[in-house]
Motif scaffolding. Structure first.
Motif, PDB file in Angstrom:
ATOM      1  N   VAL A 151     -51.107 -23.573   6.179  1.00 37.15           N
ATOM      2  CA  VAL A 151     -52.215 -24.408   5.710  1.00 37.15           C
ATOM      3  C   VAL A 151     -52.492 -24.235   4.218  1.00 37.15           C
ATOM      4  N   ALA A 152     -51.936 -23.197   3.618  1.00 40.25           N
ATOM      5  CA  ALA A 152     -52.238 -22.954   2.203  1.00 40.25           C
ATOM      6  C   ALA A 152     -51.214 -22.006   1.598  1.00 40.25           C
ATOM      7  N   ARG A 153     -51.205 -21.933   0.300  1.00 37.46           N
ATOM      8  CA  ARG A 153     -50.484 -20.893  -0.424  1.00 37.46           C
ATOM      9  C   ARG A 153     -51.506 -19.854  -0.891  1.00 37.46           C
ATOM     10  N   TYR A 154     -51.051 -18.628  -1.034  1.00 38.86           N
ATOM     11  CA  TYR A 154     -51.960 -17.652  -1.613  1.00 38.86           C
ATOM     12  C   TYR A 154     -51.447 -17.243  -2.990  1.00 38.86           C
ATOM     13  N   TYR A 155     -52.373 -16.840  -3.835  1.00 45.35           N
ATOM     14  CA  TYR A 155     -52.075 -16.496  -5.216  1.00 45.35           C
ATOM     15  C   TYR A 155     -52.685 -15.136  -5.539  1.00 45.35           C
ATOM     16  N   THR A 156     -51.955 -14.350  -6.329  1.00 41.78           N
ATOM     17  CA  THR A 156     -52.461 -13.044  -6.749  1.00 41.78           C
ATOM     18  C   THR A 156     -53.567 -13.248  -7.779  1.00 41.78           C
ATOM     19  N   PRO A 157     -54.277 -12.187  -8.148  1.00 41.15           N
ATOM     20  CA  PRO A 157     -55.401 -12.352  -9.087  1.00 41.15           C
ATOM     21  C   PRO A 157     -55.036 -13.051 -10.387  1.00 41.15           C
ATOM     22  N   LEU A 158     -53.811 -12.849 -10.882  1.00 45.37           N
ATOM     23  CA  LEU A 158     -53.394 -13.501 -12.122  1.00 45.37           C
ATOM     24  C   LEU A 158     -52.922 -14.932 -11.910  1.00 45.37           C
ATOM     25  N   GLY A 159     -52.861 -15.373 -10.644  1.00 45.48           N
ATOM     26  CA  GLY A 159     -52.434 -16.732 -10.346  1.00 45.48           C
ATOM     27  C   GLY A 159     -50.978 -16.854  -9.934  1.00 45.48           C
ATOM     28  N   ARG A 160     -50.327 -15.737  -9.663  1.00 40.59           N
ATOM     29  CA  ARG A 160     -48.929 -15.787  -9.238  1.00 40.59           C
ATOM     30  C   ARG A 160     -48.811 -16.249  -7.790  1.00 40.59           C
ATOM     31  N   ASP A 163     -51.324  -6.615 -10.273  1.00 42.25           N
ATOM     32  CA  ASP A 163     -51.969  -7.513 -11.229  1.00 42.25           C
ATOM     33  C   ASP A 163     -53.131  -6.844 -11.944  1.00 42.25           C
ATOM     34  N   LEU A 164     -53.878  -6.033 -11.223  1.00 40.86           N
ATOM     35  CA  LEU A 164     -55.094  -5.428 -11.765  1.00 40.86           C
ATOM     36  C   LEU A 164     -54.849  -4.039 -12.335  1.00 40.86           C
ATOM     37  N   ASP A 165     -53.567  -3.679 -12.513  1.00 46.06           N
ATOM     38  CA  ASP A 165     -53.198  -2.384 -13.103  1.00 46.06           C
ATOM     39  C   ASP A 165     -53.812  -1.207 -12.352  1.00 46.06           C
ATOM     40  N   ARG A 166     -53.910  -1.359 -11.037  1.00 46.82           N
ATOM     41  CA  ARG A 166     -54.543  -0.293 -10.244  1.00 46.82           C
ATOM     42  C   ARG A 166     -53.516   0.644  -9.620  1.00 46.82           C
ATOM     43  N   GLY A 167     -52.287   0.192  -9.465  1.00 47.87           N
ATOM     44  CA  GLY A 167     -51.283   1.029  -8.829  1.00 47.87           C
ATOM     45  C   GLY A 167     -49.919   0.821  -9.453  1.00 47.87           C
ATOM     46  N   THR A 217     -32.637 -22.483   3.736  1.00 47.92           N
ATOM     47  CA  THR A 217     -32.029 -21.720   2.661  1.00 47.92           C
ATOM     48  C   THR A 217     -33.142 -21.317   1.708  1.00 47.92           C
ATOM     49  N   LEU A 218     -33.302 -20.003   1.494  1.00 49.31           N
ATOM     50  CA  LEU A 218     -34.389 -19.521   0.644  1.00 49.31           C
ATOM     51  C   LEU A 218     -33.834 -18.983  -0.660  1.00 49.31           C
ATOM     52  N   ASP A 219     -34.456 -19.365  -1.748  1.00 50.10           N
ATOM     53  CA  ASP A 219     -34.031 -18.968  -3.077  1.00 50.10           C
ATOM     54  C   ASP A 219     -34.808 -17.726  -3.500  1.00 50.10           C
ATOM     55  N   THR A 220     -34.097 -16.674  -3.912  1.00 46.04           N
ATOM     56  CA  THR A 220     -34.757 -15.428  -4.264  1.00 46.04           C
ATOM     57  C   THR A 220     -35.031 -15.301  -5.764  1.00 46.04           C
ATOM     58  N   GLU A 221     -34.750 -16.352  -6.524  1.00 43.34           N
ATOM     59  CA  GLU A 221     -34.929 -16.261  -7.970  1.00 43.34           C
ATOM     60  C   GLU A 221     -36.410 -16.269  -8.362  1.00 43.34           C
ATOM     61  N   PHE A 222     -36.723 -15.537  -9.428  1.00 44.24           N
ATOM     62  CA  PHE A 222     -38.054 -15.610  -9.991  1.00 44.24           C
ATOM     63  C   PHE A 222     -38.210 -16.901 -10.795  1.00 44.24           C
ATOM     64  N   SER A 223     -39.449 -17.342 -10.927  1.00 41.42           N
ATOM     65  CA  SER A 223     -39.750 -18.491 -11.782  1.00 41.42           C
ATOM     66  C   SER A 223     -40.016 -17.946 -13.185  1.00 41.42           C
ATOM     67  N   THR A 224     -38.979 -17.933 -14.022  1.00 44.90           N
ATOM     68  CA  THR A 224     -39.092 -17.292 -15.330  1.00 44.90           C
ATOM     69  C   THR A 224     -40.105 -17.987 -16.239  1.00 44.90           C
ATOM     70  N   HIS A 225     -40.375 -19.264 -15.965  1.00 46.45           N
ATOM     71  CA  HIS A 225     -41.373 -19.961 -16.782  1.00 46.45           C
ATOM     72  C   HIS A 225     -42.788 -19.615 -16.341  1.00 46.45           C
ATOM     73  N   GLU A 226     -42.913 -18.923 -15.187  1.00 48.48           N
ATOM     74  CA  GLU A 226     -44.232 -18.498 -14.706  1.00 48.48           C
ATOM     75  C   GLU A 226     -44.413 -17.021 -15.038  1.00 48.48           C
ATOM     76  N   MET A 227     -44.731 -16.737 -16.275  1.00 47.03           N
ATOM     77  CA  MET A 227     -44.882 -15.364 -16.733  1.00 47.03           C
ATOM     78  C   MET A 227     -46.362 -15.039 -16.915  1.00 47.03           C
ATOM     79  N   TYR A 228     -46.758 -13.850 -16.487  1.00 47.88           N
ATOM     80  CA  TYR A 228     -48.151 -13.432 -16.543  1.00 47.88           C
ATOM     81  C   TYR A 228     -48.219 -12.051 -17.191  1.00 47.88           C
ATOM     82  N   THR A 229     -49.345 -11.755 -17.782  1.00 42.22           N
ATOM     83  CA  THR A 229     -49.533 -10.475 -18.447  1.00 42.22           C
ATOM     84  C   THR A 229     -50.816  -9.820 -17.955  1.00 42.22           C
ATOM     85  N   THR A 230     -50.713  -8.567 -17.548  1.00 45.09           N
ATOM     86  CA  THR A 230     -51.886  -7.839 -17.073  1.00 45.09           C
ATOM     87  C   THR A 230     -52.727  -7.386 -18.266  1.00 45.09           C
TER      88      THR A 230
END
Length: 535
Positions: A351-360, A318-322, A384-397
């Motif tokens: 107890v919670a969800r975690y989110y990356t710096p961009l909110g993912r 997210d932070l363009d560091r690696g 049953t776990l779904d491996t699809e990405f949420s295409t409507h949740e797009m973020y830009t670094t």
């Protein structure tokens, strides 16, 4: 949540994807007896319909026709309730909780020896440097015949029975009879048990001029501190860039992930945040001036990179560091907190969800599958776990890189799946322990007359030895035709060479040898603009 019951927040995956070549004796110490006194299922603060569960327990205790084990009933009730929540909330029996704690803390009371069960005899394949076993005079290659005057050789001894004999309080002594060079020693080794430390860093070395390589198995209590110590030595050796290998790392303590990620930033940056219905948003920041805040970073991930590993990976991406190299990560964006019961058991509750710096939020979707009560202890069988990405949740670094939420972390550089590695024939060979049996029976009769440097640069499995292995498989009932042998030659050769190197020169040698032909490593070198010769 009250401070009196709040425990360390951690992010723990319930699977293991790391290639383990033995078992640290005592790593899974089993407290089978537990506490026989009935304990209340409800710990307080619950009202209304929740009282029905405790009322039922009391009814059974006071009125049921036969005598029943209330501890077992309560444990099963908790198991059932927990499996109705999410795939990662779990109930741990006392021995399971202790094993998890020891794995994450990196310490346990034992003798510090690693073994492999070879032909119903425990064969020593590794020891903790400076640990109790090594101090007693035990050597790699010894065979354990008796422990505490009980015969364990030539019989199908159970793992938990060996651990019960080996484990004990720090300072206590256990006598072990060993067989060395085909001769049973008449005098028992007296091993004084001690606190044994196991690092969560499997390897750290200069993989090329100016490029360091660090492999982290899990995020334990000491991981970040151990990393800083290793990094200091690597920088002295000239490290300017870093390959951080998080493949197969299923997670661990959240704070360890944050501490490690902090090493890669110059200033205070938001690394992640957590939030839940009953948990207010909490932000986690890096410390100022991390120990590796300038050099380039390549992070290696795969489908078994999960949880705390994804926290580190997500922050760097997210932070363009690696640059992230490999295959899409597991996708575990839920945080568990541990709550203890009086008998030593515990609940790891989401107890919670975690989110990356961009909110993912990179958590896979999960839905209830058909419930089968007979499988309630195997949590993943119920979901049953779904491996699809949420295409409507797009973020830009900040540098314009497009990222998505849901379904794990997609690497910047994708390494295709090796069809040989996932083939049914290779998996059959791998899970049969045939490679270990072949190596420990054939290559351990005498130590090599060359150094690790010569081994790493010049040793390759002779063709005759590969053919001998194929014949060995046939004797075990595993048939490998010529086409399969040709396709699997490289991966099997690499496995055998790495295991031989590990036996002769230690755990780190295993990764040094495997990395010689690793396509993930090749992808990392390409990303750094450095040529790598696969050999």
């Amino acid at each position: 949540m009250q401070g009196s019951i709040k425990r360390n927040i951690f992010v723990a995956a319930t699977y293991a994807g790391v290639l383990l070549l033995g078992l640290l004796l005592g790593q899974k110490y089993a407290d089978e007896q537990g506490n026989n006194q009935p304990t209340s299922l409800l710990t307080g603060g619950l009202t209304g319909n929740s009282e029905k569960v405790q009322y039922l327990i009391n009814l059974i205790a006071d009125n049921y026709v036969d005598k029943v084990n209330l501890d077992t009933i309560q444990d099963e009730a908790i198991q059932h309730i927990i499996t109705r929540l999410d795939p990662f909330s779990t109930f741990l029996k006392p021995n399971e909780r202790l094993a998890q704690t020891e794995a994450l803390e990196g310490t346990f009371e034992g003798i510090g020896v690693e073994y492999f069960n070879l032909n119903d005899t425990l064969f020593v394949v590794g020891m903790i440097a400076g640990g109790p076993a090594e101090k007693s005079g035990m050597k790699i290659g010894d065979r354990l015949i008796k422990i505490a005057n009980q015969n364990i050789a030539g019989i199908k001894v159970k793992e938990k029975d060996v651990e019960r004999l080996i484990r004990g309080k720090k300072g206590s002594t256990v006598e072990i009879i060993i067989k060395r060079n085909k001769e049973i020693l008449t005098t028992a080794l007296k091993v004084v048990r001690d606190q044994v430390k196991v690092s969560t860093l499997d390897a750290s070395y200069m993989i090329a001029p100016k490029i360091a390589y660090v492999k982290i198995r899990r995020f334990g209590h000491q991981t970040a501190e151990d990393f800083k110590v290793r990094l200091r030595d690597l920088k002295k050796a000239g490290a300017q860039d870093l390959i951080l290998d998080l493949r197969g790392n299923g997670g661990g303590y959240l704070h360890a992930a944050i501490d490690l990620a902090s090493a890669f930033f110059k200033e205070k940056r938001l690394l992640m945040y957590t939030e839940g219905v009953n948990e207010l948003r909490r932000d986690y920041f890096s410390e100022e001036a991390g120990d590796f805040n300038e050099g380039r970073i390549i992070v290696l991930i795969n489908e078994e990179t999960a949880s705390a590993s994804e926290i580190v990976t997500g922050a760097l991406q997210d932070l363009d560091r690696g640059t992230i190299v490999g295959r899409r990560s597991y996708g575990k964006g839920l945080v568990q907190e541990q709550f203890d019961f009086a008998d030593g058991s515990a609940v790891n509750l989401t107890v919670a969800r975690y989110y990356t710096p961009l909110g993912r939020c990179i958590q896979r979707k999960y839905t209830r599958a058909n419930y089968d009560q007979s499988k309630y202890m195997t949590t993943f069988d119920l979901w049953t776990l779904d491996t699809e990405f949420s295409t409507h949740e797009m973020y830009t670094t900040s540098k314009g890189k497009m990222l998505f939420g849901g379904g794990g972390i997609q690497p910047d550089v994708v390494i295709p799946i090796d069809s040989n590695e996932v083939s049914s024939k290779y998996r059959e060979i791998y899970h049969s322990n045939s490679i270990e049996e072949f190596v420990y029976d054939r290559f351990t009769r005498k130590l090599p007359a060359y150094s690790i440097e010569n081994f790493l640069s010049g040793y390759h499995l002779p063709e005759a030895e590969f053919n001998a292995f194929i014949s060995f498989l046939l004797k075990k009932g595993i048939t490998v035709n010529k086409g399969e042998a040709s396709r699997l030659h490289e991966i099997i050769q690499s496995d055998i060479e790495a295991l031989v190197g590990r036996y002769y020169f230690g755990r780190e040698a295993y990764f040094k040898i495997k990395n010689r032909r690793d396509h993930f490593i090749a992808g990392a070198f390409h990303s750094l603009g450095v040529p790598m010769l696969m050999h």
